[in-house]
Design an enzyme around this catalytic site. Structure first.
Site, PDB file in Angstrom:
ATOM      1  N   CYS A  69      -1.938  -2.181 -19.475  1.00 54.24           N
ATOM      2  CA  CYS A  69      -0.537  -2.520 -19.209  1.00 54.24           C
ATOM      3  C   CYS A  69      -0.427  -3.433 -17.978  1.00 54.24           C
ATOM      4  CB  CYS A  69       0.276  -1.243 -19.046  1.00 54.24           C
ATOM      5  SG  CYS A  69       2.037  -1.488 -19.267  1.00 54.24           S
ATOM      6  N   HIS A  89      -1.761   2.501 -23.661  1.00 56.45           N
ATOM      7  CA  HIS A  89      -2.219   3.367 -22.567  1.00 56.45           C
ATOM      8  C   HIS A  89      -3.162   4.447 -23.081  1.00 56.45           C
ATOM      9  CE1 HIS A  89       0.515   2.031 -19.309  1.00 56.45           C
ATOM     10  NE2 HIS A  89       1.244   1.629 -20.319  1.00 56.45           N
ATOM     11  N   GLU A 111      -4.921   6.384 -21.445  1.00 58.96           N
ATOM     12  CA  GLU A 111      -4.835   7.566 -20.564  1.00 58.96           C
ATOM     13  C   GLU A 111      -3.659   8.465 -20.925  1.00 58.96           C
ATOM     14  OE1 GLU A 111      -3.900   4.592 -19.837  1.00 58.96           O
ATOM     15  OE2 GLU A 111      -2.192   4.567 -18.461  1.00 58.96           O
TER      16      GLU A 111
END
Lengths: 234, 80
Positions: free
Chosen positions: A86, A203, A205
């Protein structure tokens, strides 16, 4: 040892740390942007999502001038593994570590949704835990994620196989309807020519636990960890 | 010295913000507006011995920082 870079305005730095440390059991630390050197044992550098420097001027444009980015540049030049998600992807583009730029989403909306991306290549250090053509579900959350590069550069990305992830539908078809933000060629993530720097808008994560979004993100973060461990043994 | 610089998107780069502004013009009753392209405008105070030196300096700054040359052009509008 994984260095998660913390810029003023980063907001996924702790999620990245959680994914790497708590979920994957790796050694990881937050590194403040004022540092001019990375810890000596650094094997992976992660540039997290967020709004570094308030997205002033252009997303990622100011972070490029952070003291730590000189160290990140040297680390990447020496073949170190770098992954930016991002805002981290935007910083990599503005720094020239990756080609192109991320523009405002085609329909101007800030997008926050789970998204299907197709793995184009699994023979890279970032995707070794995946299969080619596999569909991963990983969230996106951005206002400026439309990948853009000029025609010549786009051709180079295609010819070199630098596009690792493309937005797709649930079946893995790369269609215009499945392109959430207007990225050229449905690009969700690209790697540099050398193959050691990867930027992606989704993302990973945020997709590390069953029950809250699934664990597809671990396939990417885990691949990178495998590569670092393999290099340590080599 | 005072200088002004404008940064604009290259013609082939999509400008959804400009498009939204153009539509808003229509909504306000200004149907005559057929296109809007949004850019950035900078007012800069700087020390330079003469306008030529200022121009050189501003060109470098615009190249390296104010614009991203993949998508944007810049113009130095004034130096005085």
């Amino acid at each position: 040892m994984i260095a998660v870079i913390q810029f003023p305005g980063s907001n996924d730095d702790r999620d990245m740390l959680f994914a790497m440390k708590t979920i994957l059991g790796a050694e990881a630390s937050l590194i403040w942007h004022q540092e001019t050197v990375l810890p000596a044992k650094t094997e992976i550098v992660l540039l997290p999502g967020g709004f570094s420097y308030g997205d002033y001027l252009r997303c990622g444009a100011m972070a490029r001038f952070s003291p730590v980015m000189g160290a990140v540049q040297r680390f990447a030049d020496a073949g170190g593994f770098v992954l930016g998600t991002c805002n981290g992807f935007q910083v990599l583009c503005e720094s020239g570590l990756l080609p192109g730029i991320l523009l405002r989403n085609r329909k101007l909306h800030f997008l926050c949704q789970n998204t299907a991306v197709r793995v184009e290549r699994s023979d890279t250090i970032f995707t070794s835990r995946t299969k080619p053509g596999e569909v991963l579900w990983i969230p996106i959350k951005h206002g400026e994620g439309a990948y853009y590069a000029d025609t010549k550069q786009m051709q180079r990305l295609e010819d070199n196989g630098q596009i690792l992830l493309r937005y797709c539908d649930a079946e893995g078809s790369v269609t215009e309807d499945a392109n959430p933000n207007g990225s050229l060629h449905n690009i969700a993530g690209i790697v540099n020519e050398r193959g050691n720097v990867f930027g992606l808008m989704p993302h990973p994560e945020h997709a590390v636990e069953e029950g809250i979004g699934g664990t597809d993100g671990l396939k990417i973060l885990g691949s990178l960890l495998d590569a670092a461990l393999a290099r340590r043994k080599a | 010295m005072k200088a002004t610089i404008c940064v604009t998107l290259k013609p082939d780069v999509l400008d959804p913000q400009g498009q939204a502004i153009q539509k808003a013009c229509g909504t306000l009753g200004y149907g005559q507006v057929s296109q809007v392209r949004q850019g950035k405008f900078f007012e800069i105070d700087l020390d330079a011995p003469n306008p030529e030196a200022a121009k050189r300096l501003l060109g470098e700054i615009a190249e390296k920082l104010l614009s991203n040359r993949i998508i944007e052009n810049y113009r130095i509008l004034s130096i005085e």
